[in-house]
Motif scaffolding. Structure first.
Motif, short mmCIF file in Angstrom:
data_model
loop_
_atom_site.label_atom_id
_atom_site.label_comp_id
_atom_site.label_asym_id
_atom_site.label_seq_id
_atom_site.Cartn_x
_atom_site.Cartn_y
_atom_site.Cartn_z
N THR A 47 0.72 -0.53 0.05
CA THR A 47 0.28 0.21 0.16
C THR A 47 1.39 1.07 -0.05
O THR A 47 1.07 1.51 1.17
N PRO A 48 1.34 2.34 -1.30
CA PRO A 48 1.55 3.32 -0.87
C PRO A 48 1.46 4.06 -0.41
O PRO A 48 0.23 4.86 -0.53
N GLY A 49 1.96 5.02 0.46
CA GLY A 49 1.79 6.45 0.41
C GLY A 49 1.20 7.72 0.32
O GLY A 49 -0.08 8.07 0.59
N GLY A 50 1.79 7.19 -1.25
CA GLY A 50 0.58 8.57 -1.66
C GLY A 50 -0.48 7.25 -2.71
O GLY A 50 -1.13 8.14 -3.40
N GLY A 51 -0.26 6.03 -3.04
CA GLY A 51 -1.55 5.78 -3.59
C GLY A 51 -2.84 5.89 -3.26
O GLY A 51 -3.51 5.94 -2.04
N ILE A 52 -3.19 4.83 -4.07
CA ILE A 52 -5.27 5.03 -3.94
C ILE A 52 -5.11 3.45 -3.57
O ILE A 52 -6.72 3.38 -3.05
N GLY A 53 -4.93 2.41 -3.79
CA GLY A 53 -4.81 1.94 -3.25
C GLY A 53 -3.93 0.35 -2.79
O GLY A 53 -2.84 0.85 -2.49
N THR A 54 -4.33 -0.45 -2.51
CA THR A 54 -3.23 -1.77 -2.44
C THR A 54 -3.57 -2.66 -3.04
O THR A 54 -4.37 -3.00 -4.47
N VAL A 55 -2.48 -3.17 -3.09
CA VAL A 55 -1.98 -4.44 -5.05
C VAL A 55 -1.26 -5.30 -3.67
O VAL A 55 -0.34 -5.47 -3.03
N ASN A 56 -2.05 -6.79 -4.30
CA ASN A 56 -1.50 -8.20 -3.71
C ASN A 56 0.04 -8.22 -4.87
O ASN A 56 -0.58 -9.16 -5.70
N TYR A 57 1.26 -8.32 -5.14
CA TYR A 57 2.09 -8.96 -5.83
C TYR A 57 2.57 -10.01 -5.95
O TYR A 57 2.98 -10.38 -5.02
N ALA A 58 1.99 -10.87 -7.11
CA ALA A 58 2.31 -11.85 -7.04
C ALA A 58 4.26 -12.36 -7.41
O ALA A 58 5.00 -11.66 -7.81
#
Length: 175
Positions: free
Chosen positions: A43-54
């Motif tokens: 979850t990036p501090g300046g992002g708009i969401g979370t990504v689960n990286y494979a």
């Protein structure tokens, strides 16, 4: 083209080094291990969401099987056999319902039966005993003589069909 309907009709579990070690008359259930890629949440501090990286890894494999009655072979050799992991064959007959052709399925799995769970005994009924394998370090799934999946922890190999998923990683490390 529509996918064929493939139905498992018969199963067996046996030790690879003992062809006579069949459970074909006692096996009740056979569970090939789930294939799940390891992920890392970000979850990036300046992002708009979370990504689960494979990631190029899989979660621990845990095949299972259940038999009717007590499997004394498993209990006598519970856990380690001669200090090594056992190799097991999970076998099945897979029927293609469109062509009516019966296909062989073979999974070779190296691991340790770490859980033996007998069900409750009821007079007049056969006891169910569940077995769970852990510390799996090798898994190969072959359907109709075609390698579908192969994973070798110590060999650092992972194949999806004929694709060597980990070849570039071994090469970058010089292995």
């Amino acid at each position: 083209m529509a996918q064929d309907i493939l139905i498992i009709e018969e199963v067996d579990v046996r030790r690879e080094d003992d062809a006579e070690d069949t459970r074909v008359f006692t096996i009740n259930k056979m569970g090939l291990p789930a294939l799940k890629r390891k992920t890392s949440e970000h979850t990036p501090g300046g992002g708009i969401g979370t990504v689960n990286y494979a990631l190029p890894m899989i979660d621990a494999l845990e095949p299972t099987f259940a038999v009717k009655g007590v499997d004394l072979d498993v209990l006598r050799k519970y856990g380690f056999t001669s200090g090594t992991n056992d190799k097991w064959i999970f076998a099945a007959s897979l029927r293609n319902k469109k062509t009516n052709v019966l296909l062989p399925v073979r999974a070779t799995i190296q691991g340790i039966i770490c859980e033996w769970s007998p069900g409750e005994h009821t007079p007049g009924e056969l006891l169910d005993c569940d077995h769970t394998m852990q510390e799996v370090k090798y898994y190969k799934l072959v359907v109709n003589n075609e390698r579908i999946f192969e994973w070798d922890f110590y060999g650092r190999k992972w194949f999806n069909g004929d694709t060597d998923v980990f070849a570039e990683y071994r090469a970058t490390l010089g292995a």
